[in-house]
Structures are given as structure tokens and as C-alpha cells.
Write a protein that holds these residues in place. Sequence first.
Motif, PDB file in Angstrom:
ATOM      1  N   ARG A  88      -5.921  23.307   2.085  1.00 52.63           N
ATOM      2  CA  ARG A  88      -4.975  22.588   3.045  1.00 52.63           C
ATOM      3  C   ARG A  88      -3.597  22.156   2.646  1.00 52.63           C
ATOM      4  NH1 ARG A  88      -8.048  19.102   7.616  1.00 52.63           N
ATOM      5  NH2 ARG A  88      -6.359  20.089   8.884  1.00 52.63           N
ATOM      6  N   LYS A  89      -2.792  22.177   3.593  1.00 54.28           N
ATOM      7  CA  LYS A  89      -1.399  21.612   3.405  1.00 54.28           C
ATOM      8  C   LYS A  89      -1.633  20.271   3.656  1.00 54.28           C
ATOM      9  CE  LYS A  89       3.459  22.833   3.807  1.00 54.28           C
ATOM     10  NZ  LYS A  89       4.329  23.486   4.558  1.00 54.28           N
ATOM     11  N   VAL A  90      -1.426  19.249   2.489  1.00 57.23           N
ATOM     12  CA  VAL A  90      -1.784  17.873   2.754  1.00 57.23           C
ATOM     13  C   VAL A  90      -0.440  16.965   2.397  1.00 57.23           C
ATOM     14  CG1 VAL A  90      -3.209  16.115   2.337  1.00 57.23           C
ATOM     15  CG2 VAL A  90      -4.072  18.422   1.924  1.00 57.23           C
ATOM     16  N   VAL A  91      -0.178  15.985   2.997  1.00 57.00           N
ATOM     17  CA  VAL A  91       0.691  14.895   2.587  1.00 57.00           C
ATOM     18  C   VAL A  91      -0.091  13.564   2.656  1.00 57.00           C
ATOM     19  CG1 VAL A  91       1.540  14.400   4.833  1.00 57.00           C
ATOM     20  CG2 VAL A  91       2.956  13.823   3.166  1.00 57.00           C
ATOM     21  N   VAL A  92      -0.004  12.937   1.204  1.00 57.22           N
ATOM     22  CA  VAL A  92      -0.808  11.621   1.262  1.00 57.22           C
ATOM     23  C   VAL A  92       0.625  10.434   1.506  1.00 57.22           C
ATOM     24  CG1 VAL A  92      -1.835  10.092  -0.320  1.00 57.22           C
ATOM     25  CG2 VAL A  92      -2.382  12.454  -0.214  1.00 57.22           C
ATOM     26  N   LEU A  93       0.486   9.787   2.345  1.00 54.24           N
ATOM     27  CA  LEU A  93       1.370   8.634   2.424  1.00 54.24           C
ATOM     28  C   LEU A  93       0.799   7.412   2.064  1.00 54.24           C
ATOM     29  CD1 LEU A  93       3.741   7.223   3.794  1.00 54.24           C
ATOM     30  CD2 LEU A  93       2.482   7.146   5.881  1.00 54.24           C
ATOM     31  N   THR A  94       1.214   7.002   0.752  1.00 52.70           N
ATOM     32  CA  THR A  94       0.795   5.670   0.259  1.00 52.70           C
ATOM     33  C   THR A  94       1.686   4.597   0.493  1.00 52.70           C
ATOM     34  OG1 THR A  94       1.809   5.920  -2.004  1.00 52.70           O
ATOM     35  CG2 THR A  94      -0.156   6.913  -1.784  1.00 52.70           C
ATOM     36  N   ILE A  95       1.091   3.324   0.646  1.00 55.79           N
ATOM     37  CA  ILE A  95       1.722   2.102   0.821  1.00 55.79           C
ATOM     38  C   ILE A  95       2.358   1.416  -0.438  1.00 55.79           C
ATOM     39  CG2 ILE A  95       1.881   0.204   2.219  1.00 55.79           C
ATOM     40  CD1 ILE A  95       1.690   2.485   4.131  1.00 55.79           C
ATOM     41  N   ASP A  96       1.461   1.300  -1.290  1.00 56.55           N
ATOM     42  CA  ASP A  96       2.156   0.501  -2.482  1.00 56.55           C
ATOM     43  C   ASP A  96       1.245   0.854  -3.662  1.00 56.55           C
ATOM     44  OD1 ASP A  96       3.400  -1.380  -3.811  1.00 56.55           O
ATOM     45  OD2 ASP A  96       2.145  -3.215  -3.230  1.00 56.55           O
ATOM     46  N   VAL A 134      -3.440   8.763   5.068  1.00 53.37           N
ATOM     47  CA  VAL A 134      -2.779   7.693   4.895  1.00 53.37           C
ATOM     48  C   VAL A 134      -3.454   6.418   4.424  1.00 53.37           C
ATOM     49  CG1 VAL A 134      -3.029   7.357   7.435  1.00 53.37           C
ATOM     50  CG2 VAL A 134      -1.133   6.215   6.316  1.00 53.37           C
ATOM     51  N   ASP A 135      -2.707   5.630   3.569  1.00 55.34           N
ATOM     52  CA  ASP A 135      -3.408   4.461   3.066  1.00 55.34           C
ATOM     53  C   ASP A 135      -2.759   3.540   3.869  1.00 55.34           C
ATOM     54  OD1 ASP A 135      -3.812   2.648   1.028  1.00 55.34           O
ATOM     55  OD2 ASP A 135      -2.094   3.080   0.044  1.00 55.34           O
ATOM     56  N   THR A 136      -3.546   2.193   4.155  1.00 50.70           N
ATOM     57  CA  THR A 136      -3.074   1.122   4.879  1.00 50.70           C
ATOM     58  C   THR A 136      -2.485  -0.091   3.917  1.00 50.70           C
ATOM     59  OG1 THR A 136      -5.243   0.473   4.795  1.00 50.70           O
ATOM     60  CG2 THR A 136      -4.342   1.579   6.754  1.00 50.70           C
ATOM     61  N   PRO A 137      -1.534  -0.870   4.520  1.00 47.11           N
ATOM     62  CA  PRO A 137      -0.766  -1.932   3.765  1.00 47.11           C
ATOM     63  C   PRO A 137      -1.837  -3.056   3.331  1.00 47.11           C
ATOM     64  CG  PRO A 137       0.238  -1.476   6.091  1.00 47.11           C
ATOM     65  CD  PRO A 137      -0.940  -0.589   6.012  1.00 47.11           C
ATOM     66  N   PRO A 144      -1.508 -12.284  -2.173  1.00 45.49           N
ATOM     67  CA  PRO A 144      -1.538 -11.699  -3.137  1.00 45.49           C
ATOM     68  C   PRO A 144      -0.447 -11.315  -3.970  1.00 45.49           C
ATOM     69  CG  PRO A 144      -2.004 -10.150  -1.545  1.00 45.49           C
ATOM     70  CD  PRO A 144      -1.821 -11.505  -0.961  1.00 45.49           C
ATOM     71  N   THR A 145      -0.824 -11.079  -5.255  1.00 47.79           N
ATOM     72  CA  THR A 145       0.460 -11.231  -6.351  1.00 47.79           C
ATOM     73  C   THR A 145       1.597 -10.270  -5.973  1.00 47.79           C
ATOM     74  OG1 THR A 145      -1.359 -11.047  -7.889  1.00 47.79           O
ATOM     75  CG2 THR A 145       0.700 -10.692  -8.816  1.00 47.79           C
ATOM     76  N   GLY A 146       1.459  -9.198  -5.158  1.00 41.84           N
ATOM     77  CA  GLY A 146       2.297  -8.273  -4.888  1.00 41.84           C
ATOM     78  C   GLY A 146       3.293  -8.902  -3.758  1.00 41.84           C
TER      79      GLY A 146
END
Lengths: 458, 322
Positions: free
Chosen positions: A49-57, A155-158, B146-148
Motif C-alpha cells: 500500500r501507499k502509506v503516510v504515517v502522521l506522528t505527533i511527537d 495517524v498517531d494521537t497527541p 508530562p515532561t514533554g
Amino acid sequence: MTLDPVPVLDVDPLIDDPTTRIIVCCGAGGVGKTTTAAALGLRAAERGRKVVVLTIDPARRLAQSMGIDSLDNTPRRVKDLDGDGAGELHAMMLDMKRTFDEIVEAHADPERAEAILSNPFYQSLSAGFAGTQEYMAMEKLGQLRARDEWDLIVVDTPPSRSALDFLDAPKNLGSFLDGKFIRVLMAPAKVGGRAGMKFLNVGMSVMTGTLGKLLGGQFLRDVQTFVAAMDTMFGGFRTRADATYRLLQAPGTAFLVVAAPERDALREAAYFVERLAAEEMPLAGLVLNRVHGSGAARLSAERALAAAENLDEPRIVDQEDGKEELRNSPESTATSSSSTAPSSPSTAPSSSPTAPSSSSRAPSTPTTDPTDSTDSTDPLNSTQPSEAQQLAAGLLRLHAERMQLLAREQRTRDRFTALHPEVPVTEVAALPGDVHDLAGLRDIGDRLASGDRPAGAA
Amino acid sequence: MSRLQVVSGKGGTGKTTVAAALALALATEGKRTLLVEVEGRQGIAQLFEAEALPYEERKMAVAPGGGEVFALAIDAELALLDYLQMFYRLGSAGRALKKLGAVDFATTIAPGVRDVLLTGKACEAVRRKDKKGRYIYDYVVMDAPPTGRITRFLNVNDEVAGLAKIGPIHNQAQAVMRVLKSPETAVHLVTLLEEMPVQETVDGFAELRAAGLPVGRILVNMVRPSVVDVPVRTDVRRTDLAKALSSAGLGGARKGGHAEQLVDPLLAQAAEYEERVALERGQRGLLTELDLPVHELELLTEGIDLAGLYRLATDLRKQGVA
């Protein structure tokens, strides 16, 4: 050992399904959410698949593990994917200020955009006070989806006060924009040039007076200028936030709740499951990270500890204990084959020719004083535990600790399952260290997809 | 000893537990401490096995020697109304503001106001005195974000003071900042001996220092006791190991026997253990380089209950943390 079979979350069909367009990983802080998102993204990409990963921190190491020194607000292509039919993996990190600036630039004429970007209130707001990150994560997700360049967005959440804040972001924004307050704020700016004050009632002027008193005139003016400048954009904000919210409810979206087998993390996971149901968000299942297993799970903690003590004891006591152990433990005879069970006490002697002599070494276990107990025993049949016995005792203690950990993890997990027996679960075996490269992420992906519990996890 | 003790740490490191244990430890011998929560998660109530905390200072526990621990879950909205009432007698105007959505705006959307209210309330508790001029609370312990996010959270007053250049909010923000940047405050960082929490601690420490905020101690939580000596010896033959296991009553030592079958999995567990111990040693080294007092708290394997909290508190006192 579980009472009811828990449905297993099968990750591969989920990520292979072309109708799955968005996967949201959510959960408490410190449970490996971001790593899970990255591992899923990599696995999906390597499966075509053609994937994009959106990370928050993301931790710096995680970005580096994807071969990218620092992730930024633009999706970067991850190289060195495995597999013949591999698709593409792109990764990015949410930069909330940049995202906010881009919205302003895209939706306001240059002059107005400049006024907004240089407004002190805007600058503080966009630099990430509580809440901004959640709005911008939603905004970015909407943008990525609208570009339609990827067929899967992970997607990751904050890392919020609560893992649920991002669900509230559109609503908070909506209620603020619908509220009277924004009109109060805007009123003086609008009224400025007008002679008539017909829609500015007395209550409102009292209000702005109060606010001015509290915040200081300049601050209020900054806010008012900001709100006035943003005025035309607010509608768009809300439309997009609402659209993203609906996108999350749509069939192409799957939520994965990520947790570790710890009380707090699973409590939050249970809460999240309920909340998703209330919001009619599609939950795919629970990813339980860092689950421990054992290849020797048949040996209980109690028996391992008893056996370890046995090995520490002087020989003569050992043999008595050994027999007693055998008598008292139907489990040991029942599970042993008829030929080996009776032989266990007889294979014990430390005078066995293959056992290296240890009489010259001090035992590492301080629980017994060998010099005292030698008197009563045959000197040839040394009471001092051999090296093999010392090692065996240590290994058994380690094993007992592991089995106790397994039991604890099982208990916390059972509490969750009792509350939500319908939620499919996949367990990811614990790794001793962190992930440092694509191979590490791939390993996690394998563990995620294997779905079943690590060996011995009860 | 600083009177405001702020406890931060990466998510999952147990900072709420450590904050509660610290509050108990500081209350020992007749002192009175206030444990405040700012993130609305009701973690303190869960920890003390009590009902959800209202926005009200409640007695939660009695410390050894007659001390008392009070707890408060600070709610930004109520703190704002409280604040308006206290300083401006704006009771009715406060209600009107609420109706308009201004309170919502201030506590959820307006930059920093929420954080200012939370830190402001904690600082108010630090400074509060009784009629005789004695402090109501000897210590205030904050279960912080938290630390961040901790540096931004504590430093937000500086930013707000810059934003609202005059007026009561400005003054309030500055007053809070004076407390937070003084030796009256100490920010402790809770971590585990794992890569990500340690990295976050190292980064958080640098950020706090750069912002001029006083860093107190590093508290390493959930430290697992040593079970066997490392390196695990490798000069023992597998057959001898099987025999030793067999001699302990674990089945046959011959190939395929129960004791023999244990050898591989047990050695694999030992290898994992060694890897973990080596990793922990490395992380300890990184923490030591920060040049702060480092304290270790044992892992309470049966989870945290009240008895466990008291144990951690005793341990903290023994180590001179409180």
C-alpha cells in the motif's frame, strides 16, 4: 487459562483492505502508540500500500529508525522497504505552528494573512498552547485525506491530558465559533467605524469592559484584531473540522486502541473504547503492547521458587525436599513421563562425575553457610551447590519473577476483557530495548500481525 | 526544602504515584501537605481509593507521626470563576461570562489562560497563610503535566505576562512566575530505566534549565531488584544444568525429559535479563551525567495500593527526599 476466548485482532486483513483509508492509534501516554503507528505503516507499505504515517511527537530515535533524521511537516519518503510488491511509506511529524500558518496563508489574502501571522495573540495560540495540537492534528489529517495521494493514512494521537482530547477538538472549536462570545469580541472592532451601536447592547459593553480590565487593553485589542482578521476563515475552519470528524466515523476509518498490560493504561483503554462507541467511531480492536511470555510457562512461579530453594540447600536436605516435592506435587508426576519422574531424585547427587567440583568456590547465594552444614554430611558428597546448581537456582528465580509478571499482566488484561469481551485483541511481545531501525519496526509489525499471545502468556 | 514540589515525568512512569508518595513523605511528623492535580484525570482519587475529588481541598490521608495530606483537583473553569470572585467580586459578571461562552473560551481555547489558572491556584496555596501568619500548607506537591509539556506549562505565565502587558492578568502571571522561578519551587522528573523515558528526562531537564526553572531531583521509578548476578555464567554444560534442575525435583534430565526441556527457555530468559540489565546500566549512566540527585524507587510488583504508597513514602524519607 482464559475463561472465554477473546476474539483475535487480525491486523493484516485490516491493513490490506483497500477500503481501509485511515487508521487512528490512540491510547494513554507511554504505551508505544507512535511505535505501533510506524510499525503498522511500514507493514502496510511492504504489503503493497501507499502509506503516510502522521506522528505527533515522535521520539528522535523513532524518526531515525525510519531513516529520517528529523521528521517535519512534509511527508518524507522512507527508503529501503522490503518485499517485491512493496508500496510506499511516507512519514511526517505534525508541526502545529507550521500547519496553522499554512491554513492562514491558504485561506486569506496576503495582506490579511500577514496581519494574522504577525498578531501576538495568534503567535502564542499557534505555538502550541493546550488544545492547538489537537486541532491541528485533525486539520492535518483532513488535509492528507483531501490530497488523496495515499491510499492509507496511519495517524498517531497527541499526548494529551486525556487521550480523548482530539475527539473534542472540532466540537470545542464549533461551540466557540457558534458562541456569542466571539461576536462580543468582534463587536468593538466592527463597530469602530460605525455611528450606530444598535447591536452592541449594554451587557456586551460591560463585558468587554470587564475583559479589558482583566486582560489589559492591548491584549484585548490583539484578540479582537485577530478574531476580526480570522473572521472570514472561521467558517472554513468549522466546515473542515466537522468534515474530519465525520471522516473519523466513516467506514474507511479504523481506530486501534493501544495499551500496555498495566492497570492505568488498560483503564484508559476501556474508557476510550466506551467513548468511541458513544461517538460512533469504528473500533477495530486493542493492541496490547509489551506482553511478556515464557517458553517454560508450564513451570509455575511457586514450583520454580521451591526448586531454587531446594538447590540452595545442603545436599542432604535437598534430597529430602526433593522426595517431598515429588510426593506433594501431583502435577510433577502427572506431567512427567513414567520413566523420568521416579528418576528425578536419583539424578541429584552432586558427586556425579560430570558435575564440576565446586568445593573450592564460595557459593554466590548467601542463604546458607556451607561450612556449617558440611559437618553432618559425607565429605565426598559435598553440600556446597555445584556451579550448575547455582546457575539453575538463579535461572529458576528469574523464571519465577517472569511467571509472576505474566500472572499480573493476565489479571489486568482479564479486567479489561470482562468489561469489553467483544473487543478483538492482538498482543505484541515485549522487546528488551527500543526500536532503532526499520528491521526493528518490521519485527514489531510481525508481532502485531501474528495476533496471538507470546508463548506462555496465559 | 522547597515548598512547591512539582512532579513531572513521561507518561506511564508513575508520576502521580510518586507525587502522592512524596506528599505523604513530606507530611510525616505533623506537617501538612497539599497534593494538587491539574489534568482532570482524577488519578489521585483512584490512588487513594477515594471518590472523585471535587474542586475543594479534602483530607486524603494521615501520614506517620500525625501529618496530613490534603488533595485538590484543580478545575480551570472553577478556578477562573473563583479567581474572578476573589479578586474582582465578579460573581454575577462571572456567571454572565460563563453564559456567553467566555469561560469556555478562556479555559479551553485562549492561549495559556488555562495553564495560568492551574499554576496560579497552586501558587496561591503555597502562599496562603492563616490568621497568625503561618503557612496553611507546609508543602504543596503538584502532579504536573508530562515532561514533554512541563516547561511550557510552567513557563506559560512568562508568555502571558508578555502578551497581556498590563492589567491584573499580567500582574498575576508575574507573581506566579516569581514563585516558580525561585528556590521555593523544585521540579522533579520521574523516569524509568528505559530509553525513551530517560531521553525525555534528559531533554526535559535541558528545557527547564534553559527556561530558568529550578530542577530538583531525578526519581527513577519501578526499579526492578536484581535477581541473579550478571553476566550469567556460560561455562556450565547444558547436561549439568538439566541434572541440577532434575535434582530439584523438576523432572527428568535426559533428552526430552521435563528438566531438560526447561534448559533452553530458562537460558533464553536469562539472556533477555542480561540484555535488560545492560540497558538499564546504560540509562543509569545517562541520568548520572545530569548531575542531579538521583533516587531509585523499587517496583511494587503487586501494583500500587495504599500500603504500597506508604512504603514508597518511607523509602523517599529514608533517601532524604523528604
